[in-house]
Design an enzyme around this catalytic site. Structure first.
Site, PDB file in Angstrom:
ATOM      1  N   LYS A 170       6.642   1.760   9.040  1.00 49.79           N
ATOM      2  CA  LYS A 170       5.214   2.210   8.639  1.00 49.79           C
ATOM      3  C   LYS A 170       4.518   1.067   7.989  1.00 49.79           C
ATOM      4  O   LYS A 170       3.346   1.088   8.021  1.00 49.79           O
ATOM      5  CB  LYS A 170       5.405   3.345   7.743  1.00 49.79           C
ATOM      6  CG  LYS A 170       6.065   4.763   8.370  1.00 49.79           C
ATOM      7  CD  LYS A 170       6.493   5.738   7.274  1.00 49.79           C
ATOM      8  CE  LYS A 170       6.903   6.866   8.203  1.00 49.79           C
ATOM      9  NZ  LYS A 170       7.320   8.029   7.274  1.00 49.79           N
ATOM     10  N   VAL A 171       5.188   0.407   7.098  1.00 48.96           N
ATOM     11  CA  VAL A 171       4.469  -0.686   6.170  1.00 48.96           C
ATOM     12  C   VAL A 171       5.099  -2.134   6.398  1.00 48.96           C
ATOM     13  O   VAL A 171       6.435  -2.220   6.406  1.00 48.96           O
ATOM     14  CB  VAL A 171       4.659  -0.387   4.683  1.00 48.96           C
ATOM     15  CG1 VAL A 171       3.856  -1.389   3.664  1.00 48.96           C
ATOM     16  CG2 VAL A 171       4.042   1.106   4.422  1.00 48.96           C
TER      17      VAL A 171
END
Lengths: 348, 348, 348, 348
Positions: free
Chosen positions: C298-299
């Site tokens: 996600k990041v």
């Protein structure tokens, strides 16, 4: 207006780990996550410390633990040979343990009260617990009386707490059957309080020095450090069981470095567990991880575990697990007090 | 494999509150909520302490504050007469302040490193900060050297830290211009470290006592308590500015009770502010509210404020606010060290 | 007995980051440690997001931020093109922002009050802040009125909040000059509230559906997710500035996975910063680290930073730093609302 | 390089409260302090809820509880009629419970790993727990398949989760014997997930709406609120047992206000307990005290208790206490799902 007796009604009772076989519960936590799994691992590391014949077990105590009902847990650890040395805050040992040994009690209270009213009634509050301040003053006075009775010279806190135990012995014994100071006295478990003036004994020493300006007892905290380092040097391995952080945690970790200064190649603490709610991100020592301690050469990282929990929940589970596993039954008493005992005998 | 110099590259620099006029920012926080409003109120109470001519201002320090860049803040509070007494942990004063006065530095680090590699490289880690352990050993040795130079007897930490300042003076001055110990020495601000063996000076005293088994310097923490109580008795009013909790917080709150024991009706601390991230629900002293302290008769509740923040964010704002408001300009220096100064002169 | 007006006296005022050039202060934090250094890095990452022409900036909001004086900060981020999308809790957008746009206020309060008395006076408390419950009921009713005016069908929260902005426009404009909903409406910044029934608008929808049992407006939170995912797909890069955690944090992180499901190889969020006090050790999402998020794809971990601070202290410093650095001046407005605008026009 | 199977080895096992009679342990906590005493009081309030014939018991769940080994606790509460309604985050119900019902597992992991390596191996991390991301994608797909099978219209999450249960029933039953969704389906316990797009079902709904742009299932979170409010209106009294905070806590507290809007004089929640580690000082809802909730008219203050603990430690003790006290044995099943059941039958 309310009276003191309206507040001081229900007595804090200490949990008895011997009554609760938590082994299956703690074992079930092994396959969970978060604090439960951490607690399981910490309990098993504590068991490992007790099984390792070469390991001296040091218990460090910070936080208002005994006023919260954890006194008998520590008493039972001493009575059942599950701890060899204690390093504590002064409040726990004097304001709470010695205080109860004199026959006084802690009371169930509440944080939702008028503290100004409490003050007027001479009631002191620790979060949700009440203490009779007049009884605490008697405890202060008793410590002064003990200091008055001793040969004037610098003492380690260990020596003085041995004299606290002897005072109880000489005055009909403790008024309770779970006094930690007395159990340590009888079982030759040394207790260190590195910041000994920061408690009821501090009030006692102020009175004593005020009344004996030239020649008096003093607290030699360097001697504390030197003595605890000698224990480290005498021990093949060491394991530490830390409740909270503060000076007891730092002081006990530091003896590895002190030992290293006095003699090359002193080993790190082989085992280390800590129960704490302190958040690592403020950089303070109480919350510093045991991995960080390993950068300082203080703690090995193979057997270390922090448990994120308030102590009244986690300590009975960890201590209870090790008690009911029974590994202490074949453990030899170290009686480390005997390393120092001769010089303790110094009543004037 | 990495080398020591790969880790020790960027130096921690101390924030200079004189460069940042935060008054409008802190004033804007007055009409907000949560920590911002609490911080505003704490800053105004600190200003009130400095405006109150009768008030002795006591600063208590716990946590790895100086390694984190807050040393110059405290230096500037001393230099600008915004603090009269300091009560601190040993790590802050010796391992961090005295250490830097000897010319050593703290380095920008990271918590995401291999602590075992650090240990092999003799690098110590404090969360996201690195220290050269070999330099720390020189600091330890220097404290031992100072103890060796003194007449053997029990000392308060205040006396010894005065000698640390004098050592810097006698050896060409500090290597930095923001030494707190040296500024305190020059401005007669007493510094107390109630748990003085729990730091680099502890290693020094262990060496000193090991080499001088019969006749040596000792740390008399009872004398610390007695001296700080005398300051309380000499002060019409007192205010405390607490960074973190620990022994410095408890010790300083307790002098109200000690003063009360020595002389009836000593007043409570009139002002009290604390910056902390400790959670009140674990019942420990570091997190205990100032309202709770008032049940003990230690702190008045009219001017008290806790600020829930890590210190590197909140302390520059509170100290900076009071500095830029300028109320210290007309404040008379209390020079409380002079209460004790004659007896300090005890070099052998 | 006290009256409502005794409690509702002092108004919460929103901090104006434009008035405080915090750039030198935040820059000084670069060479400190702990939260100060983390805050500096987060501020620089936010600046980087704004400088990166390809980056869509998503602001997520959780906690009682606007009642605490942080509303104008967000207003100014919109007005100065420093944010492209907002994902929020309902309380912040409806109970706090829309509520103030209707002319109502939040009041300075205290946690040390009798909540039963407040209840009788129709005063609601958020920690140290008071709200007039009768005014909040008017806010609830207004949302019901808006829902009554719309064509009955499922709506994303983004559509409905656009209608909230339009309602203000059609009714003489907001009563304050710092309404976030209105500024977003005028600047085509979409606002998402994934748990839209969990706020004042929830009371409105209950009234609306109760009165229109067969044919009514509904909140289509799947559409929220689909629309935000479309924004992700339309953006070359994305950066997220998170205040608190909760659903807004999780929802916004998850769109990377949703984008990946709809189209292979959607990139992770390139930049991510979060202000939070949540403790990582409880395993909850609010406290989950951005490093953990990277395991979920996600990041990215190159430009991520968590700041451990209550938001009223840290958000003005981070937002103010980026504002006064001025990088927004040359930034093109993305006006992402226009992606969806045609279908918004659906009043019955 | 490591392989997926090197990480996914040891399975998380759910604790079985039926195996551990914690009644004596929890009773011993009654006379202690801090979290232990709070936990005892919370356990007794939960028992009181179950004894009160008029009380509907609502359980709210937030945090990664089921991946941490707490799933069977909730299963057993349903199976033994100790809970009447559940309000949860989507992750707990779909990503964790439905996921395991499909035959997938959570694995014992560690926070000290390389998250970039995990990402490459398609392993997702929740603090110290690992999940196979490819299995999670199957879970996402399954939810899409269920949505595809339903008549296109707005649904409450309660309706959809009933269909999740039915899907398990229609496809050979759950692959495990402790599925919460399935037990709720069989025992007519309604489950609400107010932020239903914020989980694996969100990915499913995005696929479903993407493939059915004109005519599709939508999540009607207003209907969630309306239905839960109807349960409140049908219940003489209500009690809430909250694990963590977030949307489930706020949503459930808010139904008192919604009930009050639909019908004058709906009573507050009579009983309320919460397990949380959130700190009250950030003003967020997750940490807001139950006393504060009483200012909003949501919770009565006579029987409310917060317990400061991570859930894996406290929930088994509280739930286990109530289970082993056996008060559920004579409790009538409320089967509140039946209030809505007819309209659920809407497969296309």
């Amino acid at each position: 207006m309310a009276q003191k007796k309206d507040y001081l009604k229900e007595i804090i009772k200490h949990i008895d780990i011997k009554q609760h076989n938590v082994v299956p519960l703690v074992e079930a936590m092994e396959s969970m996550a978060f604090s439960a799994r951490d607690l399981n691992r910490a309990a098993k590391i504590y068991e490992k410390m007790l099984t390792d014949k070469d390991c001296t077990v040091i218990l460090t105590l910070a936080g208002s633990l005994f006023s919260a009902g954890l006194k008998k847990v520590v008493h039972d650890l001493i009575a059942n040979n599950m701890v060899d040395v204690i390093v504590s805050t002064g409040a726990i040992m004097v304001d709470q343990d010695f205080f109860e040994a004199l026959g006084f009690k802690h009371y169930i209270g509440s944080p939702y009260v008028d503290d100004n009213e409490l003050r007027e009634l001479h009631i002191d509050r620790i979060y949700d617990t009440f203490i009779d301040e007049d009884e605490l003053r008697i405890c202060d006075d008793t410590t002064a009386k003990i200091f008055d009775s001793l040969e004037p010279r610098p003492y380690s806190s260990r020596e003085l707490l041995w004299h606290f135990g002897k005072y109880l012995e000489d005055n009909g014994g403790p008024k309770v059957d779970d006094s930690v100071i007395y159990a340590a006295y009888k079982n030759n478990v040394p207790i260190f309080v590195p910041a000994f003036s920061d408690c009821s004994a501090g009030f006692g020493i102020v009175m004593h020095q005020h009344n004996n300006p030239e020649n008096h007892v003093s607290f030699d905290s360097g001697k504390d450090f030197y003595e605890l380092t000698q224990i480290k040097l005498k021990s093949k391995e060491t394991g530490i069981f830390m409740i909270g952080g503060g000076v007891p945690k730092n002081f006990t970790q530091d003896i590895v470095v002190a030992a290293d200064i006095l003699r090359e190649d002193a080993p790190m603490h082989k085992y280390a567990i800590q129960i704490t709610v302190a958040d690592v991100r403020d950089g303070a020592l109480s919350s510093s991880t045991l991995k960080e301690a390993s950068s300082w050469g203080k703690v090995e990282t193979t057997y270390e575990q922090m448990v994120y929990s308030e102590a009244t929940l986690a300590m009975p589970l960890i201590a209870g697990y090790a008690y009911h596993k029974g590994v202490w039954k074949n453990r030899e008493r170290k009686e480390l007090q005997k390393l120092f005992l001769k010089e303790n005998v110094s009543v004037k």
